[in-house]
Write a protein that holds these residues in place. Structure first.
Motif, PDB file in Angstrom:
ATOM      1  N   SER A   2       0.771  -1.176   0.115  1.00  0.00           N
ATOM      2  CA  SER A   2      -0.065   0.067  -0.136  1.00  0.00           C
ATOM      3  C   SER A   2       0.911   1.447   0.164  1.00  0.00           C
ATOM      4  O   SER A   2       2.071   1.073   0.245  1.00  0.00           O
ATOM      5  CB  SER A   2      -0.908   0.012   1.171  1.00  0.00           C
ATOM      6  OG  SER A   2      -0.308   0.163   2.457  1.00  0.00           O
ATOM      7  N   GLN A 378      -9.871   1.302  -1.071  1.00  0.00           N
ATOM      8  CA  GLN A 378     -10.106   0.269  -2.064  1.00  0.00           C
ATOM      9  C   GLN A 378     -10.193   0.902  -3.379  1.00  0.00           C
ATOM     10  O   GLN A 378     -10.983   1.450  -3.749  1.00  0.00           O
ATOM     11  CB  GLN A 378     -11.493  -0.372  -1.786  1.00  0.00           C
ATOM     12  CG  GLN A 378     -11.398  -1.179  -0.551  1.00  0.00           C
ATOM     13  CD  GLN A 378     -10.544  -2.335  -0.118  1.00  0.00           C
ATOM     14  OE1 GLN A 378      -9.957  -3.119  -1.202  1.00  0.00           O
ATOM     15  NE2 GLN A 378      -9.919  -2.357   1.085  1.00  0.00           N
ATOM     16  N   THR A 379      -9.228   0.577  -4.192  1.00  0.00           N
ATOM     17  CA  THR A 379      -9.185   1.352  -5.500  1.00  0.00           C
ATOM     18  C   THR A 379      -9.839   0.820  -6.677  1.00  0.00           C
ATOM     19  O   THR A 379     -10.174   1.503  -7.705  1.00  0.00           O
ATOM     20  CB  THR A 379      -7.553   1.311  -5.950  1.00  0.00           C
ATOM     21  OG1 THR A 379      -7.188   0.026  -6.298  1.00  0.00           O
ATOM     22  CG2 THR A 379      -6.739   2.040  -4.902  1.00  0.00           C
ATOM     23  N   SER A 381      -9.074  -1.292  -8.678  1.00  0.00           N
ATOM     24  CA  SER A 381      -8.006  -1.311  -9.787  1.00  0.00           C
ATOM     25  C   SER A 381      -8.410  -0.229 -10.706  1.00  0.00           C
ATOM     26  O   SER A 381      -8.030   0.011 -11.909  1.00  0.00           O
ATOM     27  CB  SER A 381      -8.425  -2.720 -10.476  1.00  0.00           C
ATOM     28  OG  SER A 381      -7.977  -3.532  -9.770  1.00  0.00           O
ATOM     29  N   ASP A 402      -4.992  -0.058  -1.515  1.00  0.00           N
ATOM     30  CA  ASP A 402      -4.802  -1.620  -1.547  1.00  0.00           C
ATOM     31  C   ASP A 402      -4.249  -2.023  -2.972  1.00  0.00           C
ATOM     32  O   ASP A 402      -3.445  -2.914  -3.049  1.00  0.00           O
ATOM     33  CB  ASP A 402      -6.183  -2.334  -1.583  1.00  0.00           C
ATOM     34  CG  ASP A 402      -7.215  -2.002  -2.822  1.00  0.00           C
ATOM     35  OD1 ASP A 402      -6.836  -0.803  -3.213  1.00  0.00           O
ATOM     36  OD2 ASP A 402      -8.063  -2.773  -3.352  1.00  0.00           O
ATOM     37  N   GLU A 403      -4.115  -1.013  -3.714  1.00  0.00           N
ATOM     38  CA  GLU A 403      -3.415  -1.388  -5.278  1.00  0.00           C
ATOM     39  C   GLU A 403      -2.871  -0.054  -5.753  1.00  0.00           C
ATOM     40  O   GLU A 403      -3.346   0.415  -6.925  1.00  0.00           O
ATOM     41  CB  GLU A 403      -4.548  -1.982  -5.989  1.00  0.00           C
ATOM     42  CG  GLU A 403      -3.872  -2.624  -7.423  1.00  0.00           C
ATOM     43  CD  GLU A 403      -4.870  -3.081  -8.336  1.00  0.00           C
ATOM     44  OE1 GLU A 403      -4.297  -3.611  -9.568  1.00  0.00           O
ATOM     45  OE2 GLU A 403      -5.975  -3.492  -7.859  1.00  0.00           O
ATOM     46  N   SER A 405      -0.416   0.376  -7.530  1.00  0.00           N
ATOM     47  CA  SER A 405       0.296   0.132  -8.825  1.00  0.00           C
ATOM     48  C   SER A 405      -0.959   0.404  -9.941  1.00  0.00           C
ATOM     49  O   SER A 405      -0.613   0.473 -11.014  1.00  0.00           O
ATOM     50  CB  SER A 405       0.899  -1.119  -9.035  1.00  0.00           C
ATOM     51  OG  SER A 405      -0.324  -2.158  -8.933  1.00  0.00           O
ATOM     52  N   CYS A 406      -2.138   0.606  -9.532  1.00  0.00           N
ATOM     53  CA  CYS A 406      -3.003   0.737 -10.593  1.00  0.00           C
ATOM     54  C   CYS A 406      -2.859   2.106 -11.416  1.00  0.00           C
ATOM     55  O   CYS A 406      -3.527   2.318 -12.578  1.00  0.00           O
ATOM     56  CB  CYS A 406      -4.424   0.608 -10.170  1.00  0.00           C
ATOM     57  SG  CYS A 406      -4.912   1.946  -8.860  1.00  0.00           S
TER      58      CYS A 406
END
Length: 436
Positions: A2, A378-379, A381, A402-403, A405-406
Motif C-alpha cells: 500500500s 479500495q481502488t 483497480s 490496496d493497489e 500500482s493501478c
C-alpha cells in the motif's frame, strides 16, 4: 503493498512548483489510430508510455501496422486502406479506448480480427458500438450481452449513414469518426447530445490537424472520404491527470504550474481548472502554453456542479470537497458508473471510509465538509480512485491504497511525482512512502 500519505501542514505563503504531467491518453490514442490510417510515417513526440497506450500500440502491431517505440518518439507507418494483416488477435488489457477504437479500425480490413480484453473491460458496455457497426453492414460475432470478446469480419467497410447512441460513452462516436475517412462512402453519423462532448470536439480537431475536414451541426457529423497526412505530432500533457496537481494546490494553499497546457488546448478536462476551481476561491492563470493554479487559505464550496462534459474529473472534485466550507453536489455523471469502476460508488465509499459524510443517487453525489481521517482505500483497480484520494491525502495522514500500482494505466510515475510535489512544498512526510 500500500501507499501511505504522510501528514502535511499548511504553509504561510504559497510556494510555486512546476509539475511535469505526462502526455494525454486521449490525444495519444487518437493520434495512434490516425497515424495507422495516414499516408506515410507519423512521429509522435513526447508519447505517453503507460499501460493503456502500450496496449493500443501493441494492438496496431497485431493488425499489421509498423510501430516502433523509443523513449521520446513513437513512430507509426500507416496504411490508408486499413489493417494490412488478414487476421489478428488484439488484446486490449484494461483499455476502454483501445477496445472501442480498434473494432472500427478492424472493420476497414479484409479478414478476421479477434478483439478481447481483461475481465474489467469485458464488463464495460459495448452494445451501442456493436449496433452501429452492424448497422453499417459489418459482421461482428460478440459474446453474450454484446460484450467482448468480439470477432470482427473486416470487409473494407463502405460507410454511409448511421445513428449512434453516445449517451453512455462518446468513445463509440469517436471510434467511427476516426475510421470514417478510410470508408469508401465516408460517414454521416447522428448522435444527438453525446456525453463528454468535448472529447468528440477533440477527435474532429485532431482529424483536421491531420488533413481531414468534417462538419458537425450539433446532432449530425459528416465526414467525407479522405486520407490522413503523416507528420511529426507532439502529444500535449493530459488535462485529466493535471487536475490532481491543480487540486493539490487548491487544498494546500500552494501554487502549481503545468507547462504544455494552455488556452490553445482542445482538452475539455482543462475546464476543471478554468471553470470549477475559480468558484472554490482559487486563482487560475492561463497562458498560451501553461496553466497556473494558486489555492486559497480556505476552499469555498462550488455548490452544485454539472460535470457531464468533464466527468473524468468528477472524483478530483469529490476528493477535495470535504475541505470546502459547505456541501458540494456533483450532478449529471451517470456515465461514471460504467467506467473502470462504478466511480460514484467507489469515491463515496472511499470518502466514507475516511469519515466523510456523503450521499449519492443514479447520476449524482454530494459531499459534506469535514475532517477526513486515515483509512485503507479500495481502488477497485481504478487509477483515478488512487490519484484522486492521493490529493485528499495531502491533508489527511494515514490514507493507504490496496493497489497503488493501478496508476500505471495512465501515469506509472504518479506516486513519485506526487512525493516530489509534497517535498517541494515542505510537507513533513515528503509525500508518499511504500509500506507492506
Amino acid at each position: 503493498m500500500s501507499v501511505e500519505l504522510g501528514e502535511p501542514r499548511m504553509i504561510s505563503a504559497p510556494r510555486t512548483v512546476v509539475a511535469r504531467v505526462p502526455g494525454s491518453k486521449s490525444i495519444m490514442a487518437r493520434a495512434l489510430l490516425i497515424a495507422a490510417l495516414a499516408e506515410g510515417t507519423t512521429r509522435l513526440v513526447a508519447p505517453l508510455a503507460a499501460a493503456d497506450t502500450v496496449a493500443f500500440a501493441e494492438g496496431l502491431d497485431s493488425l499489421g501496422f509498423r510501430v516502433t517505440r523509443e523513449p521520446d518518439v513513437w513512430a507509426v507507418t500507416g496504411d490508408p486502406t486499413g489493417p494490412p494483416a488478414p487476421e489478428a488477435t488484439v488484446w486490449c488489457h484494461d483499455s476502454g479506448t483501445a477496445a472501442r477504437f480498434v473494432p472500427a479500425l478492424a472493420a476497414l480490413g479484409l479478414g478476421r480480427y479477434v478483439i478481447d480484453a481483461s475481465a474489467q473491460m469485458r464488463a464495460r458496455p459495448m452494445g451501442p458500438l456493436l449496433t452501429a457497426l452492424r448497422g453499417l453492414g459489418v459482421r461482428v460475432d460478440a459474446a453474450p450481452g454484446n460484450g467482448l470478446p468480439w470477432v470482427v469480419h473486416g470487409s473494407r467497410l463502405a460507410g454511409g449513414a448511421i445513428e449512434v447512441d453516445a449517451a453512455v460513452s462518446s468513445q463509440y462516436l469517436s471510434a467511427l469518426c476516426l475510421s470514417a475517412p478510410a470508408m469508401r462512402d465516408g460517414l454521416k453519423v447522428q448522435a444527438p447530445n453525446p456525453v463528454s462532448a468535448p472529447y468528440v470536439h477533440l477527435t474532429l480537431t485532431m482529424m483536421r490537424q491531420f488533413g481531414v475536414e468534417s462538419s458537425w451541426d450539433g446532432s449530425t457529423i459528416t465526414i467525407p472520404p479522405g486520407i490522413y497526412q503523416a507528420q511529426e505530432y507532439r502529444i500535449e500533457p493530459d488535462a485529466s491527470t493535471a487536475s490532481y496537481f491543480f487540486a493539490a494546490a487548491a487544498v494546500t494553499g500552494n501554487t502549481v504550474t503545468v507547462p504544455g497546457l494552455g488556452r490553445r488546448s482542445s482538452q475539455g478536462d482543462l475546464r476543471f481548472a478554468t471553470e470549477v476551481l475559480p468558484t472554490m476561491g482559487c486563482r487560475v492563470d492561463v497562458d498560451d502554453d501553461s496553466v497556473t493554479v494558486t489555492g486559497p487559505p480556505r476552499l469555498r464550496s462550488p455548490g452544485t456542479v454539472a460535470m457531464r462534459d468533464i466527468s473524468d474529473t468528477m472524483m478530483t472534485l469529490a476528493a477535495i470537497a470535504p475541505f470546502a466550507d459547505a456541501p458540494t453536489r456533483i450532478t449529471d455523471v451517470g456515465n461514471c458508473r460504467v467506467k473502470e469502476s462504478d466511480r460514484i460508488d467507489a469515491i463515496t465509499t472511499a470518502l466514507t471510509a475516511c469519515g466523510v459524510s456523503t450521499r449519492s443517487g443514479p447520476d449524482w453525489l454530494e459531499i459534506d465538509p469535514g475532517t477526513p481521517t486515515g483509512a485503507l482505500v479500495q481502488t477497485r483497480s481504478d487509477h483515478r480512485i488512487a490519484m484522486s484520494m492521493s490529493v485528499a491525502g495531502l491533508r489527511t495522514p494515514g490514507i493507504e491504497f490496496d493497489e497503488p500500482s493501478c496508476v500505471g494505466k495512465t501515469f506509472p510515475q504518479f506516486h513519485q511525482e506526487f512525493a516530489a510535489l509534497a517535498r517541494a512544498w515542505d510537507l513533513p512526510s515528503g509525500g508518499t512512502r511504500n509500506s507492506v
